[in-house]
Scaffold this active site. Sequence first.
Site, PDB file in Angstrom:
ATOM      1  N   ASP A   8      -6.434   2.207 -16.779  1.00  0.00           N
ATOM      2  CA  ASP A   8      -6.490   3.646 -16.508  1.00  0.00           C
ATOM      3  C   ASP A   8      -5.753   3.982 -15.220  1.00  0.00           C
ATOM      4  OD1 ASP A   8      -7.958   4.048 -18.770  1.00  0.00           O
ATOM      5  OD2 ASP A   8      -9.892   3.952 -17.768  1.00  0.00           O
ATOM      6  N   SER A  21      -5.220  11.046 -27.488  1.00  0.00           N
ATOM      7  CA  SER A  21      -5.952  10.181 -26.571  1.00  0.00           C
ATOM      8  C   SER A  21      -6.750  11.100 -25.631  1.00  0.00           C
ATOM      9  CB  SER A  21      -4.888   9.399 -25.836  1.00  0.00           C
ATOM     10  OG  SER A  21      -5.394   8.770 -24.756  1.00  0.00           O
ATOM     11  N   LYS A  40     -19.181   7.332 -25.518  1.00  0.00           N
ATOM     12  CA  LYS A  40     -17.883   6.860 -26.016  1.00  0.00           C
ATOM     13  C   LYS A  40     -18.016   5.399 -26.437  1.00  0.00           C
ATOM     14  CE  LYS A  40     -13.033   6.737 -24.601  1.00  0.00           C
ATOM     15  NZ  LYS A  40     -12.775   5.294 -24.663  1.00  0.00           N
TER      16      LYS A  40
HETATM   17  S1  IVH Z   1     -12.471  12.363 -29.732  1.00  0.00           S
HETATM   18  C1  IVH Z   1      -8.762  14.274 -28.975  1.00  0.00           C
HETATM   19  N1  IVH Z   1     -14.864  11.458 -29.538  1.00  0.00           N
HETATM   20  O1  IVH Z   1     -11.856   7.397 -27.382  1.00  0.00           O
HETATM   21  C2  IVH Z   1      -9.962  13.613 -29.235  1.00  0.00           C
HETATM   22  N2  IVH Z   1     -13.077   9.939 -29.189  1.00  0.00           N
HETATM   23  O2  IVH Z   1      -9.253   7.934 -25.658  1.00  0.00           O
HETATM   24  C3  IVH Z   1      -9.882  12.149 -29.209  1.00  0.00           C
HETATM   25  N3  IVH Z   1     -13.783   7.643 -28.734  1.00  0.00           N
HETATM   26  O3  IVH Z   1      -9.160   7.064 -29.560  1.00  0.00           O
HETATM   27  C4  IVH Z   1     -10.954  11.527 -29.931  1.00  0.00           C
HETATM   28  N4  IVH Z   1     -15.938   8.006 -28.892  1.00  0.00           N
HETATM   29  O4  IVH Z   1     -11.214   5.690 -30.007  1.00  0.00           O
HETATM   30  C5  IVH Z   1     -13.569  11.163 -29.465  1.00  0.00           C
HETATM   31  N5  IVH Z   1     -17.059  10.803 -29.450  1.00  0.00           N
HETATM   32  C6  IVH Z   1     -15.771  10.495 -29.363  1.00  0.00           C
HETATM   33  C7  IVH Z   1     -15.323   9.183 -29.086  1.00  0.00           C
HETATM   34  C8  IVH Z   1     -13.960   8.958 -28.998  1.00  0.00           C
HETATM   35  C9  IVH Z   1     -15.016   7.100 -28.685  1.00  0.00           C
HETATM   36  C10 IVH Z   1     -12.522   6.908 -28.518  1.00  0.00           C
HETATM   37  C11 IVH Z   1     -11.531   7.016 -29.640  1.00  0.00           C
HETATM   38  C12 IVH Z   1     -10.312   7.631 -29.055  1.00  0.00           C
HETATM   39  C13 IVH Z   1     -10.485   7.341 -27.601  1.00  0.00           C
HETATM   40  C14 IVH Z   1      -9.810   8.417 -26.800  1.00  0.00           C
END
Ligand code: IVH
Length: 676
Positions: A38, A83, A119
């Site tokens: 990051d 992302s 997450k």
């Molecule tokens: S939303 C634009 N919701 O995090 C929205 N992502 O860096 C992107 N992830 O590739 C996805 N939990 O693998 C979303 N509740 C959640 C999530 C989530 C894990 C991961 C996912 C995504 C990455 C984003």
Amino acid sequence: MDKIKIKKDYLEKIQKLVKCNKHYYDLSKPLVDDKEYDQIKKEILSLEKRYNFLENKDSPSKKVGFKPSKNFKKVPHKVLMLSLSNAFDEKDLINFEKKIINFLNEKSSYEIEYSAEPKIDGISASLTYKKGEFVMGLSRGDGKEGEDITQNLRTISDIPKKVLAKDFPTEIDIRGEVFIQNKDFEKLKDKFANPRNAASGSLRQKNPTDTKKIPLKFIAYTFGYVKDFKINKQNEYLSKLNEWGFKINPFNKKIKGIKNLMKNYSEIESKRNKINFDIDGIVYKINSFDLQKRLGNVANSPRWAIAHKFSANNGVSTITNIEIQIGRTGALTPVAKIKPINIGGVVVSNATLHNEDEIIRKDIRVGDVVVVERAGDVIPHIIEVDLKKRKKNSQKYIFPLKCPSCGSETIKEYNLITKKKDAVRRCSSEGYDCEKMAIEKIKHFVSKEAFNIDGFGKKIVENFWNLKIIRLPQDIFTLDFKEIEKMDGWGRQSVANLRYAIEERKNISFERFIYSLGIRHIGFENAKLIAKTLKSAEKFINIAKDKKISELLNIDGIGETQIDSLQKFFLNQTNLKVIYSLQKILKINNAIQKKKDGILNSKTFMFTGKLQGISRAEAKSLIEKNSGTIISNVSKKLDYLIIGEKPTKRKVETAKELRIKILKQSEWLSLLNKTS
Ligand code: IVH
């Protein structure tokens, strides 16, 4: 000038990111921990923000993730898989909210409602349903196109194959995370570094029956393309997902205001080790889809969502022993054996203690209760000792003064650059005389940048060593394949592959040959410099034989440390034996001269004095990039002498006598600028 340096710095960061991405997405073997990853991303983005001349196709502002690998068919995502940008503390959240409020042109008192979702640290997937039927499943890939892993996803029982609900959209990409539960990972921990790698490895099996063997789970959280959609809020969408038969995260919450986000964050973080799957933060999404639409995206992450990352993972354990590992260059690395503990889903039983100085500084002892940190995939290390829990009879750890492998003295070298003694203690024997060092040297010899013998990995080196099949690198080329074929774990085909891989590498470049010898302080760049100067392996071998190192003295970039090391290396009889034997077996190709198409082609340069705003190393590399050559003394062969601050008078005078062109730094730069 600064511009060149900034660009170089920027490109280095991009290259590092590309390398990290490859390891993470393609090889499922992360190079750095998430925090460091990051940080690199953040640095690239902030450089781009400050200097608008910076741009690169591999920048995180241009793409998401990494190109999918070749094994599966690639299919474009109808809607990009984005992302998330990261927040690390309350300040970052305040900033995130401020930007949103400004964008929406609202007053600072405007209250935003969020969907807060833990997450999950797994692999994201996009599942396409048409008329309620699961028709296709893609991995994220590079965000634009993913891999068609439908058959593998079909084996996951959490993924409904058919959704009958009347209000289910006629077409929708349901997106979520594929992961493995910690209890299932327990059974697989010998094969994978952490649950995420296990999930990734399993999902990308060529044969879906192999995927089925690993119990994968799926949790849904967002959508991509959708037709006939009547939902207005993220939390309502999550409840609907549940009604439609998808699993959702049980810790999802609807929350207003940063203070409450922070409270929820601390609560979840403290529960983190008790949850049955790995989470690495909390995702906050603006709850209203209307607002999400208005806010849109920046580069490749939405303006309406952010991932609030957890800090590195800690755990408390007791040191049961301190063991010493010996590396290729003789470095003694102390490793604490600790009572196994589960840190964020990974069982940890070793922690590096780095070196002798670190043990002294933290006064680490066997029996101590310690705080261990595991950040991503880096080796866990000890943060602090709980002195209150130290037993009265505890004794200071005494670092071995003799090498535990060969019994030689261990020494701390004086570092010519830092003008201090090294923190690292080393075995004083020269390579092959120490068993542990010899094994590491052979591992280096077959490694990627050296001989790169396909299929000849570290485990095989250890195995062959234990069976006394190899003792020195040349033994690799005289293996008795008939005997190996009889050994456990080997068959006709695998032996044939190994034989072929070894045979192929008998033809080797001069620079790889030098590098593979594992001479201390001679890394790949130095090996290249030596190869380029000497041009042929015969010359190198003659130097080794006669110990006439003088030819190596004038190579720019090869300093006193390297010369000392080469001298020491050539004095050792075993090293010479290795070189002579290899020379007989191998075809060592002479150094290839660089393509000469740059504007400084066939011109020679030398620097004297301090340059402004650019390091010597960078200045030299700029010349070489443009096909110029650096030489290290003023002679008739020199075309240009570039002078910085306080140049050596004698050099300037000699140059004048020889009518060599003298350039100020600015003149040299304008010469270069004509090239770009
Ligand atoms: S939303 C634009 N919701 O995090 C929205 N992502 O860096 C992107 N992830 O590739 C996805 N939990 O693998 C979303 N509740 C959640 C999530 C989530 C894990 C991961 C996912 C995504 C990455 C984003």
